[in-house]
Design a protein around this motif. Structure first.
Motif, PDB file in Angstrom:
ATOM      1  N   TYR A  38       0.190  -3.687  -4.041  1.00  0.00           N
ATOM      2  CA  TYR A  38      -0.971  -4.459  -4.459  1.00  0.00           C
ATOM      3  C   TYR A  38      -1.004  -4.753  -5.956  1.00  0.00           C
ATOM      4  O   TYR A  38      -1.552  -5.766  -6.364  1.00  0.00           O
ATOM      5  N   LYS A  39      -0.436  -3.894  -6.765  1.00  0.00           N
ATOM      6  CA  LYS A  39      -0.452  -4.133  -8.210  1.00  0.00           C
ATOM      7  C   LYS A  39       0.328  -5.389  -8.564  1.00  0.00           C
ATOM      8  O   LYS A  39      -0.130  -6.222  -9.343  1.00  0.00           O
ATOM      9  N   ILE A  65       1.076  -7.803  -6.460  1.00  0.00           N
ATOM     10  CA  ILE A  65       0.422  -8.945  -5.815  1.00  0.00           C
ATOM     11  C   ILE A  65      -0.741  -9.437  -6.677  1.00  0.00           C
ATOM     12  O   ILE A  65      -0.864 -10.633  -6.955  1.00  0.00           O
ATOM     13  N   LEU A  66      -1.576  -8.509  -7.127  1.00  0.00           N
ATOM     14  CA  LEU A  66      -2.721  -8.894  -7.952  1.00  0.00           C
ATOM     15  C   LEU A  66      -2.258  -9.515  -9.267  1.00  0.00           C
ATOM     16  O   LEU A  66      -2.777 -10.552  -9.691  1.00  0.00           O
ATOM     17  N   GLY A  67      -1.267  -8.911  -9.898  1.00  0.00           N
ATOM     18  CA  GLY A  67      -0.745  -9.455 -11.147  1.00  0.00           C
ATOM     19  C   GLY A  67      -0.161 -10.841 -10.962  1.00  0.00           C
ATOM     20  O   GLY A  67      -0.389 -11.744 -11.778  1.00  0.00           O
ATOM     21  N   VAL A 118      -0.877 -13.037  -8.574  1.00  0.00           N
ATOM     22  CA  VAL A 118      -1.950 -13.994  -8.270  1.00  0.00           C
ATOM     23  C   VAL A 118      -2.706 -14.367  -9.536  1.00  0.00           C
ATOM     24  O   VAL A 118      -3.011 -15.543  -9.765  1.00  0.00           O
ATOM     25  N   LEU A 119      -2.999 -13.388 -10.379  1.00  0.00           N
ATOM     26  CA  LEU A 119      -3.676 -13.692 -11.642  1.00  0.00           C
ATOM     27  C   LEU A 119      -2.817 -14.580 -12.535  1.00  0.00           C
ATOM     28  O   LEU A 119      -3.319 -15.493 -13.194  1.00  0.00           O
ATOM     29  N   VAL A 165       4.785 -12.531  -6.537  1.00  0.00           N
ATOM     30  CA  VAL A 165       4.028 -12.224  -5.318  1.00  0.00           C
ATOM     31  C   VAL A 165       4.923 -12.144  -4.089  1.00  0.00           C
ATOM     32  O   VAL A 165       4.761 -11.234  -3.265  1.00  0.00           O
ATOM     33  N   ARG A 210      -2.341   1.450  -2.961  1.00  0.00           N
ATOM     34  CA  ARG A 210      -3.491   0.567  -3.099  1.00  0.00           C
ATOM     35  C   ARG A 210      -4.061   0.683  -4.503  1.00  0.00           C
ATOM     36  O   ARG A 210      -4.022   1.737  -5.118  1.00  0.00           O
ATOM     37  N   ILE A 211      -4.619  -0.421  -4.985  1.00  0.00           N
ATOM     38  CA  ILE A 211      -5.231  -0.438  -6.308  1.00  0.00           C
ATOM     39  C   ILE A 211      -6.631   0.145  -6.223  1.00  0.00           C
ATOM     40  O   ILE A 211      -7.398  -0.169  -5.311  1.00  0.00           O
ATOM     41  N   VAL A 244      -9.873  -0.037  -8.296  1.00  0.00           N
ATOM     42  CA  VAL A 244     -10.477  -0.782  -9.395  1.00  0.00           C
ATOM     43  C   VAL A 244     -11.607   0.049  -9.997  1.00  0.00           C
ATOM     44  O   VAL A 244     -12.472   0.546  -9.282  1.00  0.00           O
TER      45      VAL A 244
END
Length: 146
Positions: A6-7, A9-11, A13-14, A58, A68-69, A71
């Motif tokens: 997820y890290k 993926i989130l990075g 996407v951002l 991604v 999992r992240i 937050v």
């Protein structure tokens, strides 16, 4: 079923979203061409490159397992509040007080920082900002509201 990375993926996407926003925003300016670049050419090209790099981050991350992240919403809200405080208080309070308040608010997000450390940061950062931006670069920012 294994969890995704997820890290990354989130990075990714951002990175994609940032690139797309800059690329689309650059179209408000004259793009020109490669031989005669307009003011929107570089941000547009850079934005699309960032978007492609985001995709390249991604896609492999979707197949890779990871943790999992978690937050830290309170920390994220404090940093966002500090940015908003600085943006809205700069014209009213001047650079020194706006920066000191923003640094103090954002320092609350760090649980390891002591109150003494928060105070030192809240004094040191505005001093450095005055030295860099007003004295060094000659920017016309008001250091104080008076």
């Amino acid at each position: 079923m294994a969890s995704r990375d997820y890290k990354d993926i989130l990075g990714g996407v951002l990175l994609m979203l940032t690139g797309i926003v800059f690329a689309l925003g650059a179209h408000n300016y004259n793009l020109g061409d490669a031989a005669r670049m307009g003011p929107g050419y570089f941000p547009s090209v850079l934005g699309w490159i960032l978007a492609v790099l985001g995709v390249l981050i991604v896609l492999p991350a979707l197949r890779r397992p990871g943790e999992r992240i978690v937050v830290q919403w309170k920390s994220a809200a404090l940093v966002l509040a500090a940015v908003l405080y600085f943006a809205f208080s700069l014209p009213l309070l001047g650079l020194v007080l706006a920066a000191a308040g923003a640094v103090f608010i954002s320092s609350l997000a760090d649980h390891d920082l002591t109150w003494r450390g928060r105070f030192i940061l809240s004094v040191a950062v505005p001093v450095l900002m005055v030295l860099i931006f007003i004295t060094g670069l000659g920017m016309t920012l008001s250091p104080f509201p008076w």
